[in-house]
Design a protein around this motif. Structure first.
Motif, PDB file in Angstrom:
ATOM      1  N   THR A  83      46.560  36.960   7.508  1.00 38.38           N
ATOM      2  CA  THR A  83      45.383  37.812   7.714  1.00 38.38           C
ATOM      3  C   THR A  83      45.646  38.906   8.742  1.00 38.38           C
ATOM      4  O   THR A  83      45.372  40.091   8.481  1.00 38.38           O
ATOM      5  CB  THR A  83      44.174  36.963   8.168  1.00 38.38           C
ATOM      6  N   TRP A 168      41.348  36.368   1.916  1.00 35.47           N
ATOM      7  CA  TRP A 168      40.582  37.425   1.243  1.00 35.47           C
ATOM      8  C   TRP A 168      39.267  37.690   1.959  1.00 35.47           C
ATOM      9  O   TRP A 168      38.815  38.827   2.069  1.00 35.47           O
ATOM     10  CB  TRP A 168      40.327  37.013  -0.206  1.00 35.47           C
ATOM     11  N   GLN A 169      38.648  36.635   2.461  1.00 37.50           N
ATOM     12  CA  GLN A 169      37.363  36.787   3.144  1.00 37.50           C
ATOM     13  C   GLN A 169      37.492  37.484   4.490  1.00 37.50           C
ATOM     14  O   GLN A 169      36.592  38.215   4.913  1.00 37.50           O
ATOM     15  CB  GLN A 169      36.736  35.397   3.318  1.00 37.50           C
TER      16      GLN A 169
END
Length: 296
Positions: A83, A168-169
């Motif tokens: 991330t 993804w979030q």
């Protein structure tokens, strides 16, 4: 003198509500978690039996707890690294490069962050569906009529499937934070680096990263701790800890022990370990990432 007293009363009046609320909803519940970890209690009956450290002795002999630890640590490391790396990459591209539709890409990247975990879990559960899922249908173009892949039903794949949904979030939120820091860096620094013949990659590691390091350090600590909570939400919404406990994480295991298996005291012992682990991890990250701030 009267003016100072009035000022002091005003400050106390402003701070008191937040202090009282924090004490009621944070300090007292935390104290009760530690207290109840020393008792054997089903959670519903009035009978509470003091057992001292027996819950912790049982906990550190519990293989299922160790499996939840491994899964949690894997998600913390994997999701955090991926991330933060992609958030920095996309932030750099959308800040420094003149791309067509920059605002459109900023919105698209940020949309997952405004969706609830339940919605995101539903989206990825549909994507991972073994029979009608988008992912298996796409792979069938290359795999032919091979058996479908059970992304959420395979003990080896389920954690990595959850990790993809969590990445993804989170990417969009941290990308926006890094873009705010990068946009404050004077363009003259990059112009000087260009005159010296520094490549884009060299400029990123020599100028961009050092000047936004304070922001990276703060978000890194915040993300690692919040990852423990987010992993529970995704597990609860997508797998329920299955298959056969393969996706169990810290908080899902605590929840199951406290509220499903009616071993509330044992569940609170898990909570104490998670609480201690979170603070220790935050301290380690702060220590490892500490460096002198650079200014321009």
């Amino acid at each position: 003198m009267q003016k100072n007293k009035a000022r002091s009363r005003f400050i106390v009046a402003c701070v008191a509500p937040a202090t009282i609320l924090a004490f009621i909803f944070l300090v007292i519940p935390t104290f009760n978690v530690f207290r109840m970890s020393l008792f054997k209690w089903g959670g519903y009956s009035p009978n509470q039996t003091f057992v001292g450290l027996d819950n912790f002795v049982t906990l550190f002999q519990d293989e299922n707890f160790y499996r939840s630890c491994r899964n949690s640590i894997l998600l913390i490391v994997l999701v955090t690294v991926v991330t933060i790396t992609f958030a920095l990459l996309f932030a750099s591209l959308l800040t420094r490069e003149k791309l067509v539709g920059q605002n459109f890409f900023r919105i698209i990247f940020y949309i997952p962050n405004i969706l609830s975990v339940v919605v995101i879990s539903a989206i990825f559960s549909a994507i991972y569906d073994s029979n009608r899922g988008l992912l298996n249908n796409f792979l069938s173009l290359f795999r032919g009529d091979a058996d479908p892949i059970y992304w959420l039903g395979d003990q080896k794949l389920v954690i990595y499937s959850l990790a993809i949904a969590m990445v993804w979030q989170a990417i969009g939120y941290y990308m926006v934070m890094y873009m705010a820091s990068m946009s404050a860096i004077p363009e003259s620094l990059y112009e000087s680096a260009n005159l010296e013949g520094a490549s884009r990659t060299r400029q990123f590691f020599s100028i961009t990263l050092p000047l936004i390091w304070t922001n990276i350090r703060t978000t890194l600590t915040f993300f690692i701790i919040s990852n423990i909570n987010m992993s529970f939400l995704f597990v609860k919404a997508m797998t329920g800890g299955g298959p056969d406990g393969a996706s169990e994480v810290f908080l899902s295991y605590m929840y199951k022990q406290a509220y499903t298996n009616s071993t509330y005291g044992y569940g609170m012992a898990v909570g104490v370990v998670v609480f201690s682990f979170s603070f220790a991890l935050a301290a380690i990250v702060n220590k490892v990432t500490k460096r002198e701030p650079l200014e321009f």
